[in-house]
Design a protein around this motif. Sequence first.
Motif, short mmCIF file in Angstrom:
data_model
loop_
_atom_site.label_atom_id
_atom_site.label_comp_id
_atom_site.label_asym_id
_atom_site.label_seq_id
_atom_site.Cartn_x
_atom_site.Cartn_y
_atom_site.Cartn_z
N CYS A 273 0.88 -1.17 0.00
CA CYS A 273 0.00 0.00 0.00
C CYS A 273 0.92 1.22 0.00
N GLU A 274 0.73 2.09 -0.97
CA GLU A 274 1.53 3.31 -1.05
C GLU A 274 0.82 4.41 -0.27
N CYS A 275 1.58 5.13 0.55
CA CYS A 275 1.01 6.27 1.26
C CYS A 275 1.95 7.44 1.00
N ASP A 276 1.61 8.26 -0.01
CA ASP A 276 2.56 9.30 -0.42
C ASP A 276 2.53 10.52 0.49
N ASP A 277 1.65 10.52 1.48
CA ASP A 277 1.56 11.64 2.41
C ASP A 277 1.36 11.10 3.81
N ALA A 278 2.30 11.39 4.71
CA ALA A 278 2.23 10.87 6.08
C ALA A 278 0.91 11.23 6.76
N GLU A 279 0.33 12.37 6.37
CA GLU A 279 -0.95 12.80 6.96
C GLU A 279 -2.06 11.81 6.67
N LYS A 280 -1.89 11.01 5.62
CA LYS A 280 -2.95 10.07 5.22
C LYS A 280 -2.69 8.66 5.75
N ILE A 281 -1.83 8.54 6.75
CA ILE A 281 -1.48 7.21 7.25
C ILE A 281 -2.70 6.49 7.84
N GLY A 282 -3.63 7.24 8.41
CA GLY A 282 -4.86 6.64 8.95
C GLY A 282 -5.66 5.96 7.86
N ASP A 283 -5.80 6.65 6.71
CA ASP A 283 -6.52 6.08 5.57
C ASP A 283 -5.80 4.84 5.06
N ALA A 284 -4.47 4.92 5.00
CA ALA A 284 -3.67 3.79 4.51
C ALA A 284 -3.87 2.57 5.42
N LEU A 285 -3.95 2.80 6.72
CA LEU A 285 -4.16 1.69 7.66
C LEU A 285 -5.52 1.03 7.41
N GLU A 286 -6.54 1.85 7.14
CA GLU A 286 -7.87 1.29 6.83
C GLU A 286 -7.82 0.48 5.54
N THR A 287 -7.16 1.04 4.52
CA THR A 287 -7.05 0.37 3.22
C THR A 287 -6.34 -0.97 3.34
N VAL A 288 -5.22 -0.97 4.04
CA VAL A 288 -4.38 -2.17 4.12
C VAL A 288 -5.11 -3.32 4.84
N LYS A 289 -5.98 -2.96 5.80
CA LYS A 289 -6.71 -3.99 6.55
C LYS A 289 -7.67 -4.76 5.64
N LYS A 290 -8.22 -4.08 4.63
CA LYS A 290 -9.22 -4.76 3.80
C LYS A 290 -8.73 -5.11 2.40
N THR A 291 -7.42 -5.00 2.17
CA THR A 291 -6.87 -5.29 0.85
C THR A 291 -5.98 -6.53 0.91
N THR A 292 -6.08 -7.35 -0.12
CA THR A 292 -5.18 -8.49 -0.22
C THR A 292 -4.12 -8.15 -1.25
N TYR A 293 -2.87 -8.29 -0.86
CA TYR A 293 -1.76 -7.97 -1.76
C TYR A 293 -1.19 -9.27 -2.32
N ARG A 294 -0.49 -9.14 -3.41
CA ARG A 294 0.15 -10.31 -4.00
C ARG A 294 1.17 -10.88 -3.02
N ALA A 295 1.27 -12.19 -3.03
CA ALA A 295 2.27 -12.82 -2.17
C ALA A 295 3.62 -12.63 -2.84
N TYR A 296 4.63 -12.52 -2.04
CA TYR A 296 5.97 -12.38 -2.58
C TYR A 296 6.41 -13.72 -3.14
N VAL A 297 6.79 -13.74 -4.38
CA VAL A 297 7.31 -14.96 -4.98
C VAL A 297 8.80 -14.74 -5.12
N SER A 298 9.57 -15.73 -4.79
CA SER A 298 11.01 -15.53 -4.78
C SER A 298 11.60 -15.39 -6.18
N ASN A 299 11.11 -14.38 -6.88
CA ASN A 299 11.69 -14.10 -8.20
C ASN A 299 12.33 -12.73 -8.09
N THR A 300 13.15 -12.62 -7.06
CA THR A 300 13.81 -11.36 -6.75
C THR A 300 14.48 -10.74 -7.96
N GLN A 301 15.15 -11.58 -8.75
CA GLN A 301 15.90 -11.06 -9.89
C GLN A 301 14.98 -10.34 -10.87
#
Length: 163
Positions: free
Chosen positions: A122-150
């Motif tokens: 979750c990108e939060c480009d403004d620290a003032e919006k950290i509360g919104d970001a916390l709400e967003t992150v709780k209800k969002t599913t992100y892609r799992a990290y796959v070990s394709n680092t390269q």
Amino acid sequence: MGNKIFITLGSQKFQFNRLLKAVDELCEKGAVDAEDVFAQIGYSDYLPKNFSYKKFLDRDEFSKEMGKADIVITHGGTGAIIGAVKKGKKVIAVPRRAKYGEHVDDHQLQLVGQFKELQLICECDDAEKIGDALETVKKTTYRAYVSNTQRIIDSIDKFIENK
């Protein structure tokens, strides 16, 4: 008990007071349970009043705090982001900004944008919006990290070269 939040600001010689103040205010208002927050504040000189912190953590302490966390709030450093994503944490990345004396340039804006495009964080480009970001992150599913680092590193390299 809410989501455990670990804030990690890296070990570069730059402050990130803006982010710490924003989280402190959320704790003060009761929007975030201060008991659930722990921060590694690095070189920031703002000392949180409402949640626990330590300036620097050794590797074991860092690993322990990361392990306990549901949500990791971090600056836009590649290592910090990848480290948290790899451990399956929900990550909110707040880019450091040159205009606030948090870094020498704004490269973290682009990096965080890239990780967001990959649907890893979750990108939060403004620290003032950290509360919104916390709400967003709780209800969002992100892609799992796959070990394709390269592949990710190549994609970020290509992005940087085209700037």
